[in-house]
Design an enzyme around this catalytic site. Structure first.
Site, short mmCIF file in Angstrom:
data_model
loop_
_atom_site.label_atom_id
_atom_site.label_comp_id
_atom_site.label_asym_id
_atom_site.label_seq_id
_atom_site.Cartn_x
_atom_site.Cartn_y
_atom_site.Cartn_z
N LYS A 199 0.91 -1.16 -0.10
CA LYS A 199 -0.09 0.13 0.05
C LYS A 199 1.06 1.31 0.12
CE LYS A 199 -0.64 0.45 5.23
NZ LYS A 199 -0.14 1.69 5.18
N ASP A 200 2.01 1.05 0.32
CA ASP A 200 3.04 2.21 0.44
C ASP A 200 3.88 2.50 -0.78
OD1 ASP A 200 2.35 2.89 2.81
OD2 ASP A 200 3.81 1.73 3.84
N THR A 220 -5.69 9.46 12.75
CA THR A 220 -5.13 8.79 11.72
C THR A 220 -4.37 9.86 10.69
OG1 THR A 220 -5.81 7.62 9.51
CG2 THR A 220 -7.02 9.41 10.36
N SER A 261 -4.30 8.87 7.49
CA SER A 261 -4.46 8.59 6.02
C SER A 261 -5.88 9.50 5.62
CB SER A 261 -4.92 7.19 6.08
OG SER A 261 -6.02 6.92 5.14
N ARG A 287 -7.82 8.88 3.32
CA ARG A 287 -8.99 7.83 3.08
C ARG A 287 -9.41 7.40 4.30
NH1 ARG A 287 -8.96 2.58 5.01
NH2 ARG A 287 -6.89 2.53 4.42
N ARG A 288 -8.86 7.29 5.46
CA ARG A 288 -9.26 6.74 6.83
C ARG A 288 -9.93 8.25 7.36
NH1 ARG A 288 -4.02 3.66 8.51
NH2 ARG A 288 -4.51 1.52 7.86
N ARG A 348 1.10 11.22 13.01
CA ARG A 348 2.22 10.64 12.26
C ARG A 348 3.10 9.73 13.46
NH1 ARG A 348 5.05 11.94 7.98
NH2 ARG A 348 5.67 9.73 8.41
N ARG A 372 1.36 5.87 17.86
CA ARG A 372 0.13 5.97 17.60
C ARG A 372 -1.18 5.27 18.84
NH1 ARG A 372 -1.26 6.49 11.10
NH2 ARG A 372 0.97 7.39 10.64
N CYS A 430 -1.56 9.29 -2.79
CA CYS A 430 -1.94 9.37 -1.23
C CYS A 430 -2.89 10.28 -0.90
CB CYS A 430 -0.80 9.18 -0.32
SG CYS A 430 -0.39 10.62 0.09
#
Length: 315
Positions: free
Chosen positions: A88-89, A132, A134, A136-137, A154, A160, A244
């Site tokens: 995914k990265d 998060t 992301s 998307r999240r 981050r 986290r 991203c």
């Protein structure tokens, strides 16, 4: 007993990895599997990347490629023979002179909520702070719970999770695969279903990248069904020309020879979304991953996906 390496096959392979605990853990798993399959001696080489050293948001750094660039440079320069990426990265564009030699069998592709007091997504109180990094999240959180505060964070998995343990956040959303690889499944308070919460293309899968022509170094670890599925997911991302910063989720699966692909594009604030789902038989075409992805991407664009999210595929 490990098999003896065959004639003409390298007897020592240097595997490059990022230095985070998660990257090292998944690289060690690959190293053990590769040694068992081939009998080669494995040396793990840590490579520092911009994504590991910067505290800026992922989107502001310019995307997932910040994690891959230094690893690829080390591979091209001959300092390592293989690099292990979280798929995914990895940017969807091919890198000159390099090749994905193998995609091992995928583990859990879901996201997971890690919340205080065992809370689930529906149990979080109004105003809860959920972290998060992301986009998307973040969009999915805003769509699911518009009454909570999404906090950009981050840091590695332990950093986290510490935000929750120490009370700075009520919850964080992380990849189930990463928590599994680090032995932190106990931190999960809810697994988020892929039907309602599609994850990043390739999430839960690894990519073993080599110099072009060296694919045999790692081919023993390739899992063809996984490779077909994640290629379909990533083709959608590439066809939409999305990085991203675009809130896009995708999930594929193969059932009785039929490749299913679902993809969803969200507006950054989570108030709108578009979904496309298509399927075809893997045996019916030479390039099933690309063909099903083309159908999904075309439908998303036809229905206005480029007006929802920062896509380059509107042309």
């Amino acid at each position: 007993m490990s098999p003896a390496p065959s004639a003409g096959v390298a007897t020592t392979i240097r595997i490059g990895t990022r230095g985070s605990a998660l990257a090292v853990a998944q690289t060690q798993t690959i190293a053990s599997s590769l040694a068992a399959k081939t009998g080669v001696v494995i040396e793990i080489v840590t490579v520092r990347t911009e994504g590991d050293t910067s505290t800026e948001s992922l989107a502001s750094l310019g995307g997932t490629g910040v994690f891959a660039g230094a690893l690829r440079e080390a591979l091209v320069a001959g300092r390592v023979d293989v690099v292990v990426h979280s798929l995914k990265d990895l940017p969807t564009a091919a890198y000159p002179g390099l090749s994905i030699g193998a995609v091992p069998k995928r583990v859990d592709a879901r996201d997971a909520l890690c919340a205080r007091d065992g809370l689930t997504m529906d149990d979080l109180p109004a105003g809860a702070r959920v972290g998060t990094g992301s986009p998307r999240r973040a969009a999915q959180l805003r769509a699911r719970r518009p009454d909570i505060e999404v906090v950009d964070i981050r840091g590695n998995v332990d950093t986290r999770l510490a935000h929750v343990v120490e009370g700075r956040l009520d919850a964080v959303v992380l990849a189930a695969a990463g928590l599994e690889r680090l032995g932190r499944l106990g931190a999960i308070t809810e697994f988020l279903s892929l039907d309602g919460w599609p994850t990043a293309p390739g999430q839960g899968a690894l990519a073993l990248e080599v110099r072009a022509g060296d694919e045999k170094l790692v081919s023993a670890l390739n899992h063809n069904p996984t490779r077909t599925i994640v290629e379909a997911e990533r083709h959608v991302l590439a066809l939409l020309e999305a990085g991203c910063a675009a809130p896009i989720g995708a999930h594929g699966q193969i059932d009785d020879g039929l490749l299913f692909l679902d993809a969803r594009v969200y507006s950054p604030d989570g108030t709108e979304k578009l979904t496309s789902s298509h399927a075809l038989y893997v045996s019916d075409t030479v390039h099933p991953a690309l063909e099903v992805a083309e159908r999904v991407a075309h439908e998303l664009l036809e229905n206005g996906a480029a007006t929802l999210a920062p896509l380059g595929g509107a042309q």
